[in-house]
Design a protein around this motif. Structure first.
Motif, PDB file in Angstrom:
ATOM      1  N   ALA A  80       0.890  -1.070  -0.054  1.00 13.01           N
ATOM      2  CA  ALA A  80       0.007  -0.049   0.055  1.00 13.01           C
ATOM      3  C   ALA A  80       0.831   1.212   0.064  1.00 13.01           C
ATOM      4  O   ALA A  80       1.861   1.359   0.786  1.00 13.01           O
ATOM      5  N   LYS A  81       0.474   2.210  -0.929  1.00 11.30           N
ATOM      6  CA  LYS A  81       1.172   3.521  -1.084  1.00 11.30           C
ATOM      7  C   LYS A  81       0.323   4.357  -0.138  1.00 11.30           C
ATOM      8  O   LYS A  81      -0.838   4.672  -0.417  1.00 11.30           O
ATOM      9  N   ILE A  82       0.767   5.416   0.824  1.00 12.95           N
ATOM     10  CA  ILE A  82      -0.200   6.104   1.443  1.00 12.95           C
ATOM     11  C   ILE A  82       0.255   7.381   1.450  1.00 12.95           C
ATOM     12  O   ILE A  82       1.642   7.726   1.605  1.00 12.95           O
ATOM     13  N   ASN A  83      -0.666   8.322   1.194  1.00 12.94           N
ATOM     14  CA  ASN A  83      -0.239   9.614   1.163  1.00 12.94           C
ATOM     15  C   ASN A  83      -1.269  10.365   2.225  1.00 12.94           C
ATOM     16  O   ASN A  83      -2.419  10.168   2.178  1.00 12.94           O
ATOM     17  N   VAL A  84      -0.268  11.011   3.219  1.00 10.70           N
ATOM     18  CA  VAL A  84      -1.195  11.284   4.467  1.00 10.70           C
ATOM     19  C   VAL A  84      -1.060  12.775   4.548  1.00 10.70           C
ATOM     20  O   VAL A  84      -0.155  13.387   4.062  1.00 10.70           O
ATOM     21  N   THR A  85      -2.148  13.396   4.763  1.00 13.80           N
ATOM     22  CA  THR A  85      -2.432  14.849   5.155  1.00 13.80           C
ATOM     23  C   THR A  85      -2.958  14.990   6.462  1.00 13.80           C
ATOM     24  O   THR A  85      -3.803  14.557   6.959  1.00 13.80           O
ATOM     25  N   SER A  86      -1.910  15.858   7.255  1.00 13.04           N
ATOM     26  CA  SER A  86      -2.320  15.895   8.795  1.00 13.04           C
ATOM     27  C   SER A  86      -1.905  16.969   9.213  1.00 13.04           C
ATOM     28  O   SER A  86      -1.360  17.983   8.350  1.00 13.04           O
ATOM     29  N   LEU A  87      -2.072  17.609  10.513  1.00 18.95           N
ATOM     30  CA  LEU A  87      -1.388  18.781  11.103  1.00 18.95           C
ATOM     31  C   LEU A  87       0.037  18.930  10.719  1.00 18.95           C
ATOM     32  O   LEU A  87       0.396  20.256  11.034  1.00 18.95           O
ATOM     33  N   PHE A  88       0.654  17.868  10.570  1.00 22.51           N
ATOM     34  CA  PHE A  88       2.078  18.227  10.541  1.00 22.51           C
ATOM     35  C   PHE A  88       2.369  18.098   8.788  1.00 22.51           C
ATOM     36  O   PHE A  88       3.562  18.147   8.593  1.00 22.51           O
ATOM     37  N   GLY A  89       1.237  18.265   8.202  1.00 26.41           N
ATOM     38  CA  GLY A  89       1.718  18.487   6.598  1.00 26.41           C
ATOM     39  C   GLY A  89       1.595  17.246   5.842  1.00 26.41           C
ATOM     40  O   GLY A  89       1.318  16.321   6.515  1.00 26.41           O
ATOM     41  N   PRO A  90       1.977  17.161   4.439  1.00 28.66           N
ATOM     42  CA  PRO A  90       2.039  16.071   3.698  1.00 28.66           C
ATOM     43  C   PRO A  90       3.077  15.202   3.846  1.00 28.66           C
ATOM     44  O   PRO A  90       4.087  15.533   4.292  1.00 28.66           O
ATOM     45  N   GLN A  91       2.805  13.991   4.147  1.00 26.38           N
ATOM     46  CA  GLN A  91       3.688  12.968   4.001  1.00 26.38           C
ATOM     47  C   GLN A  91       3.540  11.674   3.357  1.00 26.38           C
ATOM     48  O   GLN A  91       2.086  11.279   3.045  1.00 26.38           O
ATOM     49  N   GLN A  92       4.641  10.699   3.006  1.00 30.61           N
ATOM     50  CA  GLN A  92       4.272   9.464   2.383  1.00 30.61           C
ATOM     51  C   GLN A  92       4.607   8.409   3.151  1.00 30.61           C
ATOM     52  O   GLN A  92       5.746   8.357   3.687  1.00 30.61           O
ATOM     53  N   ALA A  93       3.971   7.223   2.999  1.00 32.71           N
ATOM     54  CA  ALA A  93       4.420   5.998   3.500  1.00 32.71           C
ATOM     55  C   ALA A  93       4.282   4.732   2.636  1.00 32.71           C
ATOM     56  O   ALA A  93       3.354   4.829   1.910  1.00 32.71           O
ATOM     57  N   ASP A  94       5.024   3.862   2.705  1.00 35.04           N
ATOM     58  CA  ASP A  94       4.665   2.465   2.147  1.00 35.04           C
ATOM     59  C   ASP A  94       4.245   1.502   3.193  1.00 35.04           C
ATOM     60  O   ASP A  94       5.174   1.517   4.302  1.00 35.04           O
ATOM     61  N   MET A  95       3.478   0.600   3.059  1.00 41.01           N
ATOM     62  CA  MET A  95       3.133  -0.534   3.767  1.00 41.01           C
ATOM     63  C   MET A  95       3.237  -1.977   3.278  1.00 41.01           C
ATOM     64  O   MET A  95       2.722  -1.951   1.768  1.00 41.01           O
ATOM     65  N   GLN A  96       3.578  -2.925   3.985  1.00 41.74           N
ATOM     66  CA  GLN A  96       3.356  -4.224   3.316  1.00 41.74           C
ATOM     67  C   GLN A  96       2.376  -4.807   4.233  1.00 41.74           C
ATOM     68  O   GLN A  96       2.642  -4.714   5.402  1.00 41.74           O
ATOM     69  N   LEU A  97       1.253  -5.147   3.795  1.00 40.35           N
ATOM     70  CA  LEU A  97       0.150  -5.674   4.641  1.00 40.35           C
ATOM     71  C   LEU A  97       0.000  -7.371   4.403  1.00 40.35           C
ATOM     72  O   LEU A  97       0.316  -7.996   3.468  1.00 40.35           O
ATOM     73  N   LYS A  98      -0.100  -7.638   5.344  1.00 41.03           N
ATOM     74  CA  LYS A  98      -0.854  -9.392   5.561  1.00 41.03           C
ATOM     75  C   LYS A  98      -2.134  -9.193   6.155  1.00 41.03           C
ATOM     76  O   LYS A  98      -2.407  -8.699   7.052  1.00 41.03           O
ATOM     77  N   MET A  99      -3.367 -10.038   5.347  1.00 40.37           N
ATOM     78  CA  MET A  99      -4.366 -10.109   5.885  1.00 40.37           C
ATOM     79  C   MET A  99      -4.971 -11.443   5.737  1.00 40.37           C
ATOM     80  O   MET A  99      -4.230 -12.438   4.908  1.00 40.37           O
ATOM     81  N   LYS A 100      -6.029 -11.559   6.685  1.00 37.21           N
ATOM     82  CA  LYS A 100      -6.521 -13.109   6.589  1.00 37.21           C
ATOM     83  C   LYS A 100      -7.847 -12.935   6.302  1.00 37.21           C
ATOM     84  O   LYS A 100      -8.589 -11.920   6.916  1.00 37.21           O
ATOM     85  N   ALA A 101      -8.673 -13.838   5.507  1.00 40.41           N
ATOM     86  CA  ALA A 101      -9.977 -13.764   5.242  1.00 40.41           C
ATOM     87  C   ALA A 101     -10.755 -15.327   5.237  1.00 40.41           C
ATOM     88  O   ALA A 101      -9.685 -16.159   4.825  1.00 40.41           O
ATOM     89  N   GLN A 102     -12.071 -15.237   5.149  1.00 44.41           N
ATOM     90  CA  GLN A 102     -12.618 -16.706   5.003  1.00 44.41           C
ATOM     91  C   GLN A 102     -13.162 -16.789   3.679  1.00 44.41           C
ATOM     92  O   GLN A 102     -13.910 -15.870   3.275  1.00 44.41           O
ATOM     93  N   PRO A 103     -12.877 -17.709   2.897  1.00 48.45           N
ATOM     94  CA  PRO A 103     -13.398 -17.804   1.615  1.00 48.45           C
ATOM     95  C   PRO A 103     -14.850 -18.203   1.681  1.00 48.45           C
ATOM     96  O   PRO A 103     -15.096 -19.051   2.376  1.00 48.45           O
ATOM     97  N   VAL A 104     -15.855 -17.703   1.116  1.00 50.35           N
ATOM     98  CA  VAL A 104     -17.011 -18.310   1.093  1.00 50.35           C
ATOM     99  C   VAL A 104     -17.687 -18.112  -0.473  1.00 50.35           C
ATOM    100  O   VAL A 104     -17.432 -17.175  -1.385  1.00 50.35           O
ATOM    101  N   TYR A 105     -18.291 -19.205  -0.688  1.00 47.34           N
ATOM    102  CA  TYR A 105     -18.963 -19.140  -2.184  1.00 47.34           C
ATOM    103  C   TYR A 105     -20.389 -19.018  -2.228  1.00 47.34           C
ATOM    104  O   TYR A 105     -21.317 -19.300  -1.254  1.00 47.34           O
ATOM    105  N   ASP A 106     -20.756 -17.979  -2.850  1.00 40.16           N
ATOM    106  CA  ASP A 106     -21.975 -17.413  -3.058  1.00 40.16           C
ATOM    107  C   ASP A 106     -22.634 -18.114  -4.373  1.00 40.16           C
ATOM    108  O   ASP A 106     -22.436 -17.720  -5.609  1.00 40.16           O
TER     109      ASP A 106
END
Length: 187
Positions: A80-106
């Motif tokens: 994830a590339k993140i562009n943040v705007t806060s009281l401290f001004g604009p900043q950028q960060a990169d995230m590496q995400l790990k997520m888990k989910a339950q697969p469901v068939y519809d």
């Protein structure tokens, strides 16, 4: 001839079992799921707390591991590339995400959804952004959970193969095995 006969019987038997599996279930490989997830690359969302911190997030490089880390679950990873705007001004960060989910068939949509998605790990660069990003992570988690509850990770098609068309028509649920999703035609 007597020595060859048991081998021939074993070969015919294994071919019959393999053929029966194709008649009773359809298997979707991890690679096929990853190809379908590529359609979800470049997910973009604005999240945050109005007046305090806002972030524009771009999710890329989604990939899955099916049933390997936790039985019955799909583990997703992505950047994830993140562009943040806060009281401290604009900043950028990169995230590496790990997520888990339950697969469901519809069955109505002939689609596999990744329900109850949860971010289980997030690495942030540069590290000085970790505090701000940590405060945004619950909003990102809710946004991704909502997105994957509504958008299927994989949709069965009548056009790709006869077996997949049969799966779409006769599917009776979903089983998760390491590296693959199995859609049985019978219960």
């Amino acid at each position: 001839m007597k020595k060859a006969f048991p081998g021939l019987v074993a070969l015919i038997f294994s071919l019959l079992i393999t053929g029966c599996n194709q008649l009773t279930q359809y298997t979707i490989s991890e690679q096929e799921v990853n190809q379908a997830l590529a359609k979800h690359n470049n997910y973009e969302k604005d999240i945050g707390v109005a007046g305090l911190v806002n972030a524009h997030i771009l999710l890329t490089n989604l990939s899955s591991q099916i049933g390997r880390e936790e039985p019955g679950k799909v583990t997703l990873s992505g950047d994830a590339k993140i562009n943040v705007t806060s009281l401290f001004g604009p900043q950028q960060a990169d995230m590496q995400l790990k997520m888990k989910a339950q697969p469901v068939y519809d069955a109505q949509q002939g689609a596999i959804f990744l329900r109850d998605l949860e971010i289980v790990d997030a690495q942030v660069q540069p590290e000085k952004m970790a505090g701000i990003i940590k405060s945004l992570t619950p909003y990102l988690n809710q946004s991704l959970k909502s997105y994957f509850n509504q958008k299927p990770a994989y949709v069965l098609s009548d056009d790709r193969s006869k077996a997949e068309a049969l799966a779409k028509k006769f599917a009776k649920g979903l089983k998760v095995e390491p590296g693959q999703l199995i859609i049985p035609f019978t219960q």
